[in-house]
Design a protein around this motif. Sequence first.
Motif, PDB file in Angstrom:
ATOM      1  N   ILE A 232      14.256  17.013  10.527  1.00 33.77           N
ATOM      2  CA  ILE A 232      15.054  15.893  10.017  1.00 33.77           C
ATOM      3  C   ILE A 232      15.331  14.922  11.157  1.00 33.77           C
ATOM      4  CG2 ILE A 232      17.233  15.269   8.918  1.00 33.77           C
ATOM      5  CD1 ILE A 232      17.254  18.157   7.745  1.00 33.77           C
ATOM      6  N   ASP A 233      14.796  13.720  11.043  1.00 33.28           N
ATOM      7  CA  ASP A 233      14.856  12.760  12.145  1.00 33.28           C
ATOM      8  C   ASP A 233      15.133  11.343  11.612  1.00 33.28           C
ATOM      9  OD1 ASP A 233      14.617  11.359  14.502  1.00 33.28           O
ATOM     10  OD2 ASP A 233      12.454  11.603  14.672  1.00 33.28           O
ATOM     11  N   PRO A 234      16.397  11.036  11.278  1.00 38.91           N
ATOM     12  CA  PRO A 234      16.722   9.701  10.766  1.00 38.91           C
ATOM     13  C   PRO A 234      16.401   8.587  11.766  1.00 38.91           C
ATOM     14  CG  PRO A 234      18.520  11.233  10.341  1.00 38.91           C
ATOM     15  CD  PRO A 234      17.571  11.925  11.274  1.00 38.91           C
ATOM     16  N   ILE A 235      16.648   8.827  13.059  1.00 40.86           N
ATOM     17  CA  ILE A 235      16.365   7.807  14.065  1.00 40.86           C
ATOM     18  C   ILE A 235      14.872   7.497  14.101  1.00 40.86           C
ATOM     19  CG2 ILE A 235      16.417   7.289  16.543  1.00 40.86           C
ATOM     20  CD1 ILE A 235      18.987   8.905  16.729  1.00 40.86           C
ATOM     21  N   GLY A 236      14.054   8.494  13.775  1.00 38.38           N
ATOM     22  CA  GLY A 236      12.617   8.284  13.743  1.00 38.38           C
ATOM     23  C   GLY A 236      12.218   7.193  12.770  1.00 38.38           C
ATOM     24  N   LEU A 237      12.979   7.043  11.672  1.00 42.96           N
ATOM     25  CA  LEU A 237      12.688   5.966  10.716  1.00 42.96           C
ATOM     26  C   LEU A 237      12.879   4.611  11.379  1.00 42.96           C
ATOM     27  CD1 LEU A 237      12.032   4.875   7.912  1.00 42.96           C
ATOM     28  CD2 LEU A 237      14.455   5.163   7.307  1.00 42.96           C
ATOM     29  N   ARG A 238      13.931   4.480  12.140  1.00 43.49           N
ATOM     30  CA  ARG A 238      14.172   3.221  12.866  1.00 43.49           C
ATOM     31  C   ARG A 238      13.051   2.946  13.859  1.00 43.49           C
ATOM     32  NH1 ARG A 238      19.600   2.031  16.553  1.00 43.49           N
ATOM     33  NH2 ARG A 238      19.156  -0.178  17.035  1.00 43.49           N
ATOM     34  N   VAL A 239      12.600   3.987  14.538  1.00 44.38           N
ATOM     35  CA  VAL A 239      11.498   3.845  15.496  1.00 44.38           C
ATOM     36  C   VAL A 239      10.232   3.380  14.780  1.00 44.38           C
ATOM     37  CG1 VAL A 239      10.005   5.062  17.120  1.00 44.38           C
ATOM     38  CG2 VAL A 239      12.449   5.578  17.071  1.00 44.38           C
ATOM     39  N   VAL A 240       9.908   4.039  13.665  1.00 44.54           N
ATOM     40  CA  VAL A 240       8.718   3.682  12.891  1.00 44.54           C
ATOM     41  C   VAL A 240       8.796   2.231  12.424  1.00 44.54           C
ATOM     42  CG1 VAL A 240       7.554   4.052  10.675  1.00 44.54           C
ATOM     43  CG2 VAL A 240       8.099   5.996  12.129  1.00 44.54           C
ATOM     44  N   MET A 241       9.945   1.850  11.882  1.00 49.35           N
ATOM     45  CA  MET A 241      10.096   0.496  11.364  1.00 49.35           C
ATOM     46  C   MET A 241       9.924  -0.561  12.458  1.00 49.35           C
ATOM     47  SD  MET A 241      13.231   1.013   8.635  1.00 49.35           S
ATOM     48  CE  MET A 241      13.210  -0.704   8.082  1.00 49.35           C
TER      49      MET A 241
ATOM     50  N   SER B 201       0.856  -1.177   0.000  1.00 45.63           N
ATOM     51  CA  SER B 201       0.000   0.000   0.000  1.00 45.63           C
ATOM     52  C   SER B 201       0.894   1.229   0.000  1.00 45.63           C
ATOM     53  CB  SER B 201      -0.908  -0.012   1.235  1.00 45.63           C
ATOM     54  OG  SER B 201      -1.754   1.109   1.225  1.00 45.63           O
ATOM     55  N   MET B 202       0.284   2.396   0.030  1.00 51.94           N
ATOM     56  CA  MET B 202       1.070   3.626   0.126  1.00 51.94           C
ATOM     57  C   MET B 202       0.468   4.512   1.194  1.00 51.94           C
ATOM     58  SD  MET B 202       3.427   5.636  -0.500  1.00 51.94           S
ATOM     59  CE  MET B 202       3.595   7.238   0.239  1.00 51.94           C
ATOM     60  N   MET B 203       1.234   4.723   2.257  1.00 52.68           N
ATOM     61  CA  MET B 203       0.779   5.593   3.348  1.00 52.68           C
ATOM     62  C   MET B 203       1.929   6.457   3.821  1.00 52.68           C
ATOM     63  SD  MET B 203      -1.589   2.894   5.429  1.00 52.68           S
ATOM     64  CE  MET B 203      -0.466   1.555   5.071  1.00 52.68           C
ATOM     65  N   ALA B 204       1.598   7.595   4.362  1.00 54.86           N
ATOM     66  CA  ALA B 204       2.610   8.470   4.949  1.00 54.86           C
ATOM     67  C   ALA B 204       2.752   8.095   6.420  1.00 54.86           C
ATOM     68  CB  ALA B 204       2.199   9.932   4.808  1.00 54.86           C
ATOM     69  N   ALA B 205       3.907   7.562   6.782  1.00 56.05           N
ATOM     70  CA  ALA B 205       4.132   7.176   8.178  1.00 56.05           C
ATOM     71  C   ALA B 205       4.341   8.427   9.019  1.00 56.05           C
ATOM     72  CB  ALA B 205       5.334   6.254   8.279  1.00 56.05           C
ATOM     73  N   VAL B 206       3.545   8.554  10.068  1.00 54.93           N
ATOM     74  CA  VAL B 206       3.636   9.698  10.981  1.00 54.93           C
ATOM     75  C   VAL B 206       4.384   9.258  12.228  1.00 54.93           C
ATOM     76  CG1 VAL B 206       2.331  11.336  12.385  1.00 54.93           C
ATOM     77  CG2 VAL B 206       1.476  10.665  10.130  1.00 54.93           C
ATOM     78  N   GLN B 207       5.465   9.958  12.552  1.00 55.56           N
ATOM     79  CA  GLN B 207       6.198   9.684  13.787  1.00 55.56           C
ATOM     80  C   GLN B 207       6.101  10.910  14.680  1.00 55.56           C
ATOM     81  OE1 GLN B 207       7.262   7.321  15.402  1.00 55.56           O
ATOM     82  NE2 GLN B 207       8.512   8.311  16.933  1.00 55.56           N
ATOM     83  N   SER B 208       5.644  10.706  15.910  1.00 56.32           N
ATOM     84  CA  SER B 208       5.476  11.816  16.847  1.00 56.32           C
ATOM     85  C   SER B 208       5.888  11.372  18.246  1.00 56.32           C
ATOM     86  CB  SER B 208       4.011  12.276  16.849  1.00 56.32           C
ATOM     87  OG  SER B 208       3.821  13.296  17.794  1.00 56.32           O
ATOM     88  N   TYR B 209       6.471  12.308  18.989  1.00 54.93           N
ATOM     89  CA  TYR B 209       6.893  12.047  20.367  1.00 54.93           C
ATOM     90  C   TYR B 209       6.076  12.922  21.318  1.00 54.93           C
ATOM     91  CZ  TYR B 209      10.985  10.633  17.604  1.00 54.93           C
ATOM     92  OH  TYR B 209      11.809  10.067  16.659  1.00 54.93           O
TER      93      TYR B 209
END
Length: 274
Positions: A134-143, A21-29
Amino acid sequence: MAQAKVVKLAHEIDPNLKMGSMMAAVQSYPATCNPQDVLENQNYLHINNDFYFEMVCHGEYPQYMLNWFKEKDINLKITSTDLEILKANPVDYLSFSYYTSSIMGKELAEKGSGNIFFGGKNPYLKASEWDWQIDPIGLRVVMNNLYDRYQKPLMIVENGIGVDEKWDDKNNQLNDEYRIDYLKEHLKNLLLAIEDGVECLGYTTWTAIDLISASTKEMSKRYGLIYVDLDDYGQGTGARKIKESGKWFKTIADSNGENFETKLNLKWYLENRH
């Protein structure tokens, strides 16, 4: 429903097809460690992120969303057949875009925002000139969050940075080291997520070539590895020229990740992930 029917059709055509699918992953703290902010951030992620992944993976409306619909006086006309189709046709893997993260808390929610999707600003992160943090670590968290919750393979299908750029005619180049740094840090965290145990099918940057930005409707917000000589009004030669990031990315692709500067070996992973 449209997506569930497409998944159903694809599997009928060829049971071996894998559908995403195609979704925009939202990462929030949470804005603070105040439990009220933690709860507000959880609610924010439920509505803006979790709901969509739940639907494509489990094919059921989560209770928090049904409560939200009721609160907003939204009455969905869903038949029992609809529910059966949704439930019977989940995706085989999760594909999503990831660009940025934000913070959310009770005070931010009460203030409201014209674009609540982006939440508030994190003081620990830098931002692009369009104010996307810019939050590269956030990608790891999302994954990790997605894989732990749904146990489906992941694929990052959009990741990149938009910058107002001009080609350097004198040196005949566009030295976009900032884009190289952005992609390098995100790829590093993608590989760290793999080391954490996440199954990742692949990664594609946004984007190979400059194009009109969907979010701001302008050409000057450039995401490409390749420069296109056109401005916001369509003026220019249309010539294509490879940026320094494009040259760098080519070395990563051509070596199957062997040239990537990380303790992790992308080539080994790609060859042995099955």
